[in-house]
Scaffold this motif. Structure first.
Motif, mmCIF file in Angstrom:
data_model
loop_
_atom_site.group_PDB
_atom_site.id
_atom_site.type_symbol
_atom_site.label_atom_id
_atom_site.label_comp_id
_atom_site.label_asym_id
_atom_site.label_seq_id
_atom_site.Cartn_x
_atom_site.Cartn_y
_atom_site.Cartn_z
ATOM 1 N N ARG A 1 -43.522 4.089 -20.611
ATOM 2 C CA ARG A 1 -42.879 3.241 -21.613
ATOM 3 C C ARG A 1 -41.880 2.245 -21.017
ATOM 4 N NH1 ARG A 1 -40.788 5.286 -27.471
ATOM 5 N NH2 ARG A 1 -40.455 3.207 -28.293
ATOM 6 N N VAL A 2 -41.972 1.010 -21.457
ATOM 7 C CA VAL A 2 -40.982 -0.018 -21.124
ATOM 8 C C VAL A 2 -40.520 -0.636 -22.440
ATOM 9 C CG1 VAL A 2 -41.952 -0.575 -18.855
ATOM 10 C CG2 VAL A 2 -42.751 -1.817 -20.878
ATOM 11 N N VAL A 3 -39.442 -1.436 -22.383
ATOM 12 C CA VAL A 3 -38.907 -1.917 -23.656
ATOM 13 C C VAL A 3 -38.841 -3.432 -23.839
ATOM 14 C CG1 VAL A 3 -37.632 0.175 -24.242
ATOM 15 C CG2 VAL A 3 -36.545 -1.560 -22.832
ATOM 16 N N THR A 4 -39.083 -4.188 -22.802
ATOM 17 C CA THR A 4 -39.016 -5.643 -23.005
ATOM 18 C C THR A 4 -40.344 -6.303 -22.613
ATOM 19 O OG1 THR A 4 -38.290 -6.212 -20.775
ATOM 20 C CG2 THR A 4 -36.563 -5.645 -22.346
ATOM 21 N N PRO A 5 -40.636 -7.442 -23.247
ATOM 22 C CA PRO A 5 -41.858 -8.171 -22.894
ATOM 23 C C PRO A 5 -41.878 -8.558 -21.417
ATOM 24 C CG PRO A 5 -40.853 -9.173 -24.837
ATOM 25 C CD PRO A 5 -39.914 -8.093 -24.371
ATOM 26 N N GLN A 6 -40.691 -8.834 -20.887
ATOM 27 C CA GLN A 6 -40.568 -9.186 -19.467
ATOM 28 C C GLN A 6 -41.287 -8.155 -18.580
ATOM 29 O OE1 GLN A 6 -38.099 -11.668 -18.802
ATOM 30 N NE2 GLN A 6 -37.845 -11.582 -16.589
ATOM 31 N N ASP A 7 -41.149 -6.886 -18.967
ATOM 32 C CA ASP A 7 -41.742 -5.816 -18.156
ATOM 33 C C ASP A 7 -43.261 -5.924 -18.043
ATOM 34 O OD1 ASP A 7 -39.406 -4.210 -17.480
ATOM 35 O OD2 ASP A 7 -39.270 -3.800 -19.623
ATOM 36 N N VAL A 8 -43.894 -6.421 -19.098
ATOM 37 C CA VAL A 8 -45.352 -6.513 -19.011
ATOM 38 C C VAL A 8 -45.827 -7.878 -18.499
ATOM 39 C CG1 VAL A 8 -45.772 -4.803 -20.831
ATOM 40 C CG2 VAL A 8 -45.728 -7.232 -21.428
ATOM 41 N N LEU A 9 -44.909 -8.835 -18.454
ATOM 42 C CA LEU A 9 -45.324 -10.170 -18.014
ATOM 43 C C LEU A 9 -45.105 -10.382 -16.521
ATOM 44 C CD1 LEU A 9 -43.896 -12.197 -21.041
ATOM 45 C CD2 LEU A 9 -46.254 -11.510 -20.643
ATOM 46 N N THR A 10 -44.426 -9.436 -15.881
ATOM 47 C CA THR A 10 -44.100 -9.628 -14.468
ATOM 48 C C THR A 10 -44.908 -8.744 -13.532
ATOM 49 O OG1 THR A 10 -42.286 -8.073 -14.804
ATOM 50 C CG2 THR A 10 -41.719 -10.396 -14.832
ATOM 51 N N LYS A 11 -45.745 -7.864 -14.106
ATOM 52 C CA LYS A 11 -46.563 -6.979 -13.264
ATOM 53 C C LYS A 11 -47.998 -7.019 -13.792
ATOM 54 C CE LYS A 11 -44.354 -3.278 -14.290
ATOM 55 N NZ LYS A 11 -44.206 -1.841 -14.458
ATOM 56 N N PRO A 12 -48.970 -6.715 -12.943
ATOM 57 C CA PRO A 12 -50.349 -6.788 -13.424
ATOM 58 C C PRO A 12 -50.727 -5.697 -14.439
ATOM 59 C CG PRO A 12 -50.259 -6.432 -11.017
ATOM 60 C CD PRO A 12 -48.856 -6.518 -11.487
ATOM 61 N N ALA A 13 -50.122 -4.506 -14.316
ATOM 62 C CA ALA A 13 -50.578 -3.376 -15.153
ATOM 63 C C ALA A 13 -49.527 -2.271 -15.094
ATOM 64 C CB ALA A 13 -51.904 -2.843 -14.612
ATOM 65 N N GLY A 14 -49.741 -1.195 -15.849
ATOM 66 C CA GLY A 14 -48.957 0.027 -15.650
ATOM 67 C C GLY A 14 -47.956 0.402 -16.727
ATOM 68 N N SER A 15 -47.762 -0.433 -17.773
ATOM 69 C CA SER A 15 -46.721 -0.117 -18.748
ATOM 70 C C SER A 15 -47.267 -0.003 -20.165
ATOM 71 C CB SER A 15 -45.650 -1.206 -18.766
ATOM 72 O OG SER A 15 -45.130 -1.401 -17.488
ATOM 73 N N VAL A 16 -46.490 0.717 -20.993
ATOM 74 C CA VAL A 16 -46.780 0.784 -22.424
ATOM 75 C C VAL A 16 -45.580 0.211 -23.154
ATOM 76 C CG1 VAL A 16 -47.305 2.281 -24.391
ATOM 77 C CG2 VAL A 16 -48.155 2.874 -22.120
ATOM 78 N N LEU A 17 -45.835 -0.780 -23.987
ATOM 79 C CA LEU A 17 -44.765 -1.459 -24.721
ATOM 80 C C LEU A 17 -45.048 -1.336 -26.212
ATOM 81 C CD1 LEU A 17 -42.327 -3.479 -24.650
ATOM 82 C CD2 LEU A 17 -44.025 -5.322 -24.541
ATOM 83 N N PHE A 18 -44.052 -0.858 -26.970
ATOM 84 C CA PHE A 18 -44.213 -0.743 -28.426
ATOM 85 C C PHE A 18 -43.541 -1.922 -29.094
ATOM 86 C CE2 PHE A 18 -44.622 3.447 -26.699
ATOM 87 C CZ PHE A 18 -45.675 3.985 -27.425
ATOM 88 N N HIS A 19 -44.118 -2.362 -30.183
ATOM 89 C CA HIS A 19 -43.507 -3.470 -30.908
ATOM 90 C C HIS A 19 -43.758 -3.329 -32.401
ATOM 91 C CE1 HIS A 19 -41.610 -7.253 -31.479
ATOM 92 N NE2 HIS A 19 -42.693 -7.868 -31.902
ATOM 93 N N GLU A 20 -42.706 -3.606 -33.157
ATOM 94 C CA GLU A 20 -42.836 -3.552 -34.609
ATOM 95 C C GLU A 20 -42.830 -4.972 -35.132
ATOM 96 O OE1 GLU A 20 -40.295 -0.742 -36.425
ATOM 97 O OE2 GLU A 20 -41.370 -0.973 -38.336
#
Ligand code: ATP
Ligand code: MG
Length: 220
Positions: A158-177
């Motif tokens: 789990r990560v919490v900001t969009p930045q986390d998924v935009l700076t790496k190729p793969a590996g995170s789960v991001l939740f959004h409401e």
């Protein structure tokens, strides 16, 4: 040093889209804006011909997605699953995307909370996270799953900001409401079967296509 945001992540949403509706479209558009990416791809899954429900084919579902996004530059349809000779397994789609886009480019797969709840039953699901990020959107009526397997997985990635998924190729789960829309394709099919109008739950051009092709209402 802050990481440079890769300017071209590939973000997609898979589904049967039977039919596509405003829950899918609004979800995709809100995520496109929240992430600040150029486009979201919608990838309809192929139904094996022998399992197709009477009255609608993979090509018809694809056509409805095409109609739905025709005048929205932020959304586009990707027909790779429907045109493929292989079955529609997410793993195969992710592998084909990775091969096409290279190892560095971020890939994000969007899914609703209902889909995330069932993730451990998907074919080779543990391999997804090496190939992409998961972006999980809340869906009215569905909670974060609490099974052991999926809880461990969530905790680990789990990560919490969009930045986390935009700076790496793969590996995170991001939740959004986002704007909660309790619309489902099942509800739309049932509405049409009952002879009622599903208007305003899905784009008018899709509803017109359904009527012109007598989808869902007539089992011939
Ligand atoms: P069905 O009722 O036939 O299962 P559906 O409305 O769930 O259809 P799918 O094609 O199964 O639509 O869903 C594709 C993806 O879109 C899934 O990841 C699902 O969780 C997500 N999704 C569908 N509807 C919504 C919604 N209203 N809000 C958020 N996510 C949604
Ligand atoms: Mg569904």
């Amino acid at each position: 040093m802050p990481k440079v945001i890769n300017d071209n992540p590939f973000v997609f949403m898979g589904g049967t889209f039977d039919p596509i509706h405003n829950g899918h479209l609004r979800t995709a558009l809100e995520l496109q804006q929240w992430l600040g990416v150029d486009q979201i791809a919608l990838i309809p899954a192929k139904t094996p011909v022998h399992r197709e429900a009477p009255g609608r084919s993979s090509e018809q579902r694809l056509e409805m997605v095409r109609l739905a996004v025709a005048d929205e530059p932020a959304l586009r349809v990707d027909d790779r699953e429907i045109c493929s000779d292989q079955p529609s397994y997410s793993l195969l789609t992710l592998q084909s995307l990775r091969q096409e886009l290279g190892d560095e480019r971020p890939i994000c797969m969007i899914m609703g909370m209902d889909a995330y709840q069932t993730l451990p039953s998907w074919h080779e699901w543990e391999k997804f996270i090496d190939l992409c990020h998961l972006i999980v959107v809340h869906r009215p009526g569905y909670q974060l799953p609490d099974g052991d397997q999926i809880s461990d997985f969530t905790q680990q990635h789990r990560v919490v900001t969009p930045q986390d998924v935009l700076t790496k190729p793969a590996g995170s789960v991001l939740f959004h409401e986002l704007t909660p829309l309790a619309i489902s394709a099942t509800q739309i099919r049932q509405t049409i079967e009952q002879g009622l109008s599903p208007r305003y739950l899905l784009p008018d051009q899709v509803w017109r296509y359904i009527q012109a092709n007598r989808l869902y209402s007539q089992v011939s």
